[in-house]
Scaffold this motif. Structure first.
Motif, PDB file in Angstrom:
ATOM      1  N   MET B 159      10.334   8.922  -1.678  1.00 39.41           N
ATOM      2  CA  MET B 159      11.451   9.843  -2.296  1.00 39.41           C
ATOM      3  C   MET B 159      11.140  11.329  -2.740  1.00 39.41           C
ATOM      4  O   MET B 159      11.519  12.285  -2.565  1.00 39.41           O
ATOM      5  CB  MET B 159      12.276   9.159  -3.554  1.00 39.41           C
ATOM      6  N   ILE B 194      12.599   5.131   3.507  1.00 40.25           N
ATOM      7  CA  ILE B 194      12.169   4.906   2.060  1.00 40.25           C
ATOM      8  C   ILE B 194      11.836   3.221   1.867  1.00 40.25           C
ATOM      9  O   ILE B 194      12.531   2.575   2.384  1.00 40.25           O
ATOM     10  CB  ILE B 194      13.373   5.126   1.049  1.00 40.25           C
ATOM     11  N   HIS B 195      10.734   3.319   1.298  1.00 43.59           N
ATOM     12  CA  HIS B 195       9.962   1.935   1.497  1.00 43.59           C
ATOM     13  C   HIS B 195       9.938   1.087   0.247  1.00 43.59           C
ATOM     14  O   HIS B 195       9.817   1.800  -0.804  1.00 43.59           O
ATOM     15  CB  HIS B 195       8.280   2.062   1.957  1.00 43.59           C
ATOM     16  N   SER B 196      10.312  -0.233   0.504  1.00 45.39           N
ATOM     17  CA  SER B 196      10.076  -1.200  -0.711  1.00 45.39           C
ATOM     18  C   SER B 196       8.530  -1.196  -1.365  1.00 45.39           C
ATOM     19  O   SER B 196       7.627  -0.872  -0.484  1.00 45.39           O
ATOM     20  CB  SER B 196      10.269  -2.450  -0.385  1.00 45.39           C
ATOM     21  N   PHE B 197       8.470  -1.340  -2.804  1.00 43.61           N
ATOM     22  CA  PHE B 197       7.128  -1.459  -3.266  1.00 43.61           C
ATOM     23  C   PHE B 197       6.347  -0.052  -3.088  1.00 43.61           C
ATOM     24  O   PHE B 197       5.075  -0.135  -3.345  1.00 43.61           O
ATOM     25  CB  PHE B 197       6.468  -2.691  -2.789  1.00 43.61           C
ATOM     26  N   ALA B 198       7.093   1.014  -2.990  1.00 45.67           N
ATOM     27  CA  ALA B 198       6.259   2.233  -2.639  1.00 45.67           C
ATOM     28  C   ALA B 198       7.238   3.351  -3.730  1.00 45.67           C
ATOM     29  O   ALA B 198       6.711   4.593  -3.342  1.00 45.67           O
ATOM     30  CB  ALA B 198       6.207   2.906  -1.182  1.00 45.67           C
ATOM     31  N   ASN B 199       8.009   2.752  -4.134  1.00 43.03           N
ATOM     32  CA  ASN B 199       9.071   3.772  -4.894  1.00 43.03           C
ATOM     33  C   ASN B 199       9.487   3.050  -6.314  1.00 43.03           C
ATOM     34  O   ASN B 199       9.385   2.052  -6.224  1.00 43.03           O
ATOM     35  CB  ASN B 199      10.315   4.317  -4.246  1.00 43.03           C
ATOM     36  N   SER B 200       9.933   3.856  -7.297  1.00 44.33           N
ATOM     37  CA  SER B 200      10.667   2.917  -8.410  1.00 44.33           C
ATOM     38  C   SER B 200      11.996   2.932  -8.582  1.00 44.33           C
ATOM     39  O   SER B 200      12.537   3.766  -8.050  1.00 44.33           O
ATOM     40  CB  SER B 200       9.972   3.455  -9.791  1.00 44.33           C
ATOM     41  N   ILE B 264       1.337   1.846   4.939  1.00 44.16           N
ATOM     42  CA  ILE B 264       2.102   0.823   4.364  1.00 44.16           C
ATOM     43  C   ILE B 264       2.351  -0.177   5.671  1.00 44.16           C
ATOM     44  O   ILE B 264       2.346   0.523   6.735  1.00 44.16           O
ATOM     45  CB  ILE B 264       3.444   1.374   3.747  1.00 44.16           C
TER      46      ILE B 264
ATOM     47  N   THR C  74       4.372  -0.523  -5.968  1.00 41.80           N
ATOM     48  CA  THR C  74       5.083  -0.694  -7.258  1.00 41.80           C
ATOM     49  C   THR C  74       5.833  -1.914  -7.210  1.00 41.80           C
ATOM     50  O   THR C  74       5.901  -2.933  -6.223  1.00 41.80           O
ATOM     51  CB  THR C  74       6.364   0.470  -7.401  1.00 41.80           C
ATOM     52  N   TYR C  76       9.187  -2.426  -7.256  1.00 38.50           N
ATOM     53  CA  TYR C  76      10.600  -2.386  -7.059  1.00 38.50           C
ATOM     54  C   TYR C  76      10.656  -2.185  -5.499  1.00 38.50           C
ATOM     55  O   TYR C  76       9.996  -1.759  -4.622  1.00 38.50           O
ATOM     56  CB  TYR C  76      10.934  -0.832  -7.381  1.00 38.50           C
TER      57      TYR C  76
END
Ligand SMILES: [Ca+2]
Ligand SMILES: [Ca+2]
Ligand SMILES: [Ca+2]
Ligand SMILES: [Ca+2]
Ligand SMILES: [Ca+2]
Ligand SMILES: [Ca+2]
Ligand SMILES: [Ca+2]
Ligand SMILES: [Ca+2]
Ligand SMILES: [Ca+2]
Ligand SMILES: [Ca+2]
Ligand SMILES: [Ca+2]
Ligand SMILES: [Ca+2]
Lengths: 324, 324, 324, 324, 324, 324
Positions: B159, B194-200, B264, C74, C76
């Motif tokens: 993001m 936008i990717h999972s486990f790469a943002n909060s 990723i 992360t 999330y």
């Protein structure tokens, strides 16, 4: 009471080995994270900064890369028949860096080391860069420990006396900054391993004009490291209260140090470098030590990181011979 | 009269091919260094900055890495039956960077691009990063070209709306900076991939609160890129005068983009990315374009650099369909 | 009172990150070493054994390789809008291995896991191999937790039903051993992703004769993973009290899983594998999980280790949807 | 009586496996060196020539690289439930090359294959290049086996119709040479996978003017391989007595074929290529087969060589369905 | 009559070269597979075992890796003006291993070598490991050939005298096992190249207490290899009937031996190692020879395998000077 | 008036550095492309031919690989205190090659160099191969510059006197061709660094019979390079008008020259090679120079290309000491 040193974080990486031979001690069993209480003589300190490098460098990964190798080496030197376990040594962790404010990084280094020296007055620091720019704030903090002057023995392919206008405080400028700031005088600086086609005539003249003594890479190859390192120590120690040793791993021939950003052929051998730091370690005037400029990302099978670890251990083997 | 654009240097690397097939044109024969006089529509601009990256990155090497591949690709797209030679395109060179003053680097980017847009008002810029931090100064300069608002289509696994206090202006913050500076409004920003486990979760909430539209990586995988890219373009184009497209190559699955610092699994395919930029290229509202966050040092056989070059060429194939 | 689980050592490697964005949680901040006291629902357990692999394998390095990546991801998932932080999860460490007595290694696995399940009765174990041989002792320990039968969903390019005479208990035999020992019945086993030119006709016939259900790699490619994984779950869950999921990473196409000893073209995509484990995670009957057969030494930039980490996290994202 | 085929040497490399599972047959146990006597249907023939490649290539190492992998694959296809052991197949060895006289190399290929076809009239040859230049002499020899015309199905990112004046007979010219020599007519040639930015508009026009049918890479991605391969086979088979299939591995997306000199993003998947050759293998009109343009020196963990081996095995799985 | 030696398989890999210069003989033309009948003096024997290694190792791949290089070296030494073709040498193949029963592997080594020595009583064996654990069963079989005692010259960075309780018979224990089993006495063992930070003080004391003579790595660096190797030979030969030479390639500096599991800086040079084995080869008392502990998977461009091949050939050049 | 030299193309690659330290000159700022007018003393000439190599080689990439490194080295030698900037040197570009007609490539080399020498009569050429086959046409062109005889100092692991029937004019034959064509006499040829197990006894005898003087690799190791290079120069210079120096980089130990096709252990060190070319550079009779046989594709981090660049610069440092 546990001490918490400001600007110093615990080690980012801790590596143990679950299999053990009961008659053998690995460095990972000895150089463990400091608990903030134990009295220690030797402290390993990571300085994960390499954005200040002129060329692309991942030297910030070096402290952790060294720690990963702790379980692969023992504490015993058969060459000098000493066991490093007798030294009280701990991993103090890493100095806090900032992702974009590189000037603040340098300030943090100076301040964190000052904090360390206040908390642990007798400490012999083993500082793992990072690129060579860290040596300027490191020596500034080091200097404050002493009433008198300090000298430098620099083992490096480069002079590191670039002007500060063209690029700011980089890995090409620490010696220049120390001279210009009056922290160290040129006549107390000896440089060993300076390489052809890696420096300029202008800076050679500048260094000489400042009183710096330089031994070239070919001199090391032909005269041997021992006489030169003794001369270097004499220069750095003459009229000074303490000597700081800084080892830039690019001083090695690229066959022996393949993982440095500025790799070069026809440099020093591993034996020459180890012999140098052993001799320096023996000298009680040497009270500060750093090793810099490895790029673990470009280092085949961590060869250069491993050599740096042996540089540290061999220096400490020398330290063990000192009269305390 | 030859123009010399302040803060813009000639290309650091020029690569030709001495062997030629007379019936074939390589990109190296077409995208040649600009002579300062030729009227042009498309300008390739290198922004060799990556010290602003949070993780270790050699993205500063990308512009030259792309140039090295110019002789390996032709100007002809058989898929769309267009020959890029019809576009007047040149390599404008590289923006001047500073080794240690990263804030000045950002200022240079903004100023150099402003200079470029003044010298070449109709130019469609193809900006090669560097890391994603460059998009903030780039869009600031871009914004000044237009009286109205501008929108953004961002193709990225991240993001890039991190807070600016913890690390300053990094590759994690360009969108945050654009929002906070009022350069672009959230409702004109669409993010794809936008990717999972790469943002909060916090930043997810922040982005939504700002009105940003986000399509996740899995949405792309399941719904296809085409409907999403059309929606994205609608969002970015609705109420704006121009749209800036920014492609962060880490949006690719690591199988397709193995040479990014934040690689990723389970990302976009190369086909999806190429189809996306072709559609964006077709839209005359798209007037700015950058591609960022490749680390050529970690890129096996330059796979990701090569894909980025195809991204640029395919975007331009789309551009060729526009009514001028 | 701190529990010390026999045959289970603390994690060999702990990796933190000294730089933090305050609005983001990394897996390294959540999946920390267990202190022996905290009540937990999920336990990460390393099984560093790969000498039992038929082909050369460094799969024993996988648990530490996974841990090294903890600070790069992360908690999330934007795809499923869940934050794994809500799960009480810890790193339990590594099972004790023996350098030369491989049969004892298998015994240790069975015993250590039995100890874990006694100490932490409700635990959902996330077991990181090691090679596939570990699944035999693992399922034996797993079986003891339940009064009823257990089923297996195996995602793998191979059947793993080799005879035990030619090579002993290897990564080619876990399913055979489970059948012959009566631990699991063939009719409760579903295998997904079985590959051509990687198995023999004899073993195909054996597997069918035992009642095992097999879905081939090409079936996954053509029919999609979702219907097959639902069928597989139905088979494994029908008449059983619990299901154990075992993921052999060589089920992936070598483009997506380049770091496995038995890499193969035309396998599963990363998306297919992630979708599979998410669905399995959702099912409350799934009470055991392992991931095996990665060789970190042969894994370019840890691509396959990283995918395995996303496999684990995505499985847990599925788990979060369960009714507790 | 043992046959010694002029210009054909025994295989340079033979690789067995001393460990065996008695219920499994490896390709190395089936595709053994021919003894000059055994009656065979299928012959593997190495053509170690790549100096004729325009770009640097070690494709000459491919035949041995394939042989090294023979013990890593079995003869059984679970997808099609066939065991290749039923085919009588042998490794015939390698055609004699010359280090500097590249024209003689081409003559040797034509002559050696002619000799092979005379010695083994019913043979289905599996020819392993080498670069694509070998297809010209190979098809010339192939053509002589038949009274009627022959067609070609070419799976390739490139058209291979360059003019012969600028560089002589290279991997860019085999189709041009076949057209100009009257060996094959354009209307009997179908090319699948032709890629953007890898060919020129002039040659596109030339190919169409010659009656060649071309399916682009994006067509494969969007329409699927099956309908296109059936169309291709129809074109190549219509009015011809036999069809020669030539597979240039650079048709693969670089994620799936990372080890080709001309690697390219957004190409075919491994599944698409395997499905294509299976369908072609089923067709009894296909009587010649080659696979070319892999550079084993640049191939990470032999990924592309391995895929080529699966291409060969899958083609033969198709062959097994033919009515003999 | 063809002899079939129990537990010895034919070579797994045979590599020829189809191009030949008629005035040059490659090792592949001379060291060919034994036909079971030819009278021979020298036998190359592969021992593909490395699961007994403490650290991860693919040393089991070394015998085949050596064979792949046979066509790249000639039989002629210009330094000593000898042509190895005069020696009757053959490749005897590989000893049968077991995938999981490592104790049986050791038994097989001892038994297979015993079988070899019975079948070929005058043979000088050239044994290619594998890891160093193989030296224990190898010397046990060797010892049986002689009525008197045997001595050992070990060229190694490590002492290999670990206790057998912590890990069983590994590459860290062969000398310990030979001592404890009474096969060899300490006073007949000389170790050259023992390295600092790679061994423990306890084992140093144990070795000395057993009468072993050790020369450290730094001694080699400073005193030269020749005087030390002569001393070593005197120790091993004094009061013994035969001497076994074992070369652990990790004795090399990591610059010269980059492909060993336990790579280390500041070791021996290639010249020192070659000079050592030439001198040992000259001595008629040397009747057994092994080379161990290379990991071909981690060996850049097979550098260390290639050096090991030169070690073998140079040792045989020494052998040629013996009076038969 | 601008000269256009027939068969010589401008450099394929030009690499600058946009960041500069004003007190330092990089080689890229000095060895710039020739403009066809500037009077020059030294000319860098690329000969991108390696298809004539017996083993697979990408030596054709060496000239560009050297140019890429121009911005990484300075013009100043601290060892000899000379600044190469005083020499008038330019990059003349690359000789035109043909993709398939290798004999024409050799003709082009001879003709292009003849053209160069006519256009620039006093030029000292620095010729960058390519493989060693180029030395034959190069010396033929060189010979025509002089009325008298010419001698050769060859620094090489190989004799390069193979017969011409088995493979034509390869990198194994340049000296043979020069002898047979009467271009150079054996008594004027000195070869240094000839290696064991890399040549045959027959060719040793042939070379001696022709009067060639050979110093072996071990002689260099034991006697030092200086006395040998002086002897070599005496042989090559005795009775000749000019001497051509040819450096085959495979003369280096593989630790120092890891990027050559025929890498070998126990060769020369980088220091020995640099000292050799410095001495040769000092001798005014040396009027031609080439460096050959590097494979940049197999060269880790361009280590060997970098060493070759230092070889060139150090040779020129020697040249600077000549009395003009
Ligand atoms: Ca420095
Ligand atoms: Ca330096
Ligand atoms: Ca981004
Ligand atoms: Ca990103
Ligand atoms: Ca499995
Ligand atoms: Ca498997
Ligand atoms: Ca082709
Ligand atoms: Ca092609
Ligand atoms: Ca050992
Ligand atoms: Ca050892
Ligand atoms: Ca040569
Ligand atoms: Ca040579």
């Amino acid at each position: 009471m546990k001490k918490r040193i400001v600007l110093l974080n615990p080690p980012e990486l801790v590596r143990r080995s679950n299999w053990r031979d009961r008659f053998e001690t690995k460095v990972s069993q000895w150089l463990t994270p400091w608990d903030g209480e134990e009295p220690i003589d030797i402290g390993f300190i990571g300085v994960p900064l390499s954005k200040t490098s002129i060329s692309v460098s991942a030297a910030s990964m070096t402290p952790n890369a060294l720690r990963e190798l702790f379980p692969t080496v023992t504490t015993y030197s058969i060459d000098y028949d000493v066991d490093l376990q007798e030294l009280r040594a701990r991993d103090l962790g890493d100095i806090q860096m900032h992702p974009t404010d590189l000037f603040r990084c340098h300030d943090n280094i100076e301040q964190a080391l000052t904090n360390v020296y206040q908390a642990l007055p007798g400490l012999l620091p083993i500082i793992a860069g990072g690129d060579h720019s860290i040596t300027y704030p490191s020596v500034k903090a080091f200097k404050r420990r002493f009433a008198g002057k300090v000298g430098i023995v620099q083992i490096d392919a480069h002079m590191d006396v670039r002007n500060l206008e063209d690029g700011g405080p980089t890995n090409g400028t620490p010696i220049r900054s120390l001279l210009e700031s009056g922290t160290v005088e040129g006549r107390h600086i000896a440089q060993i391993g300076i390489h052809s086609f890696a420096n300029s005539k202008s800076y050679r003249e500048y260094a000489l004009s400042q009183g710096i003594t330089q031994f070239t890479a070919r001199q090391v190859a032909r005269e041997g490291i021992e006489p030169l390192i003794h001369q270097a120590m004499e220069i750095a120690g003459n009229g000074t209260e303490a000597v700081y040793v800084t080892v830039d791993m690019d001083v090695l021939d690229q066959a022996f140090g393949p993982g440095v950003p500025a790799m070069i052929p026809a440099g020093m051998t591993s034996w020459q470098l180890l012999d140098a730091v052993y001799i320096l370690g023996q000298n009680p005037k040497v009270k500060g030590f750093d090793v810099v400029c490895i790029d673990p990302l470009q280092d085949p099978r961590r060869a250069t990181v491993r050599t740096a670890l042996h540089v540290i251990l061999t220096f400490l083997a020398g330290v063990m011979t000192r009269k305390h």
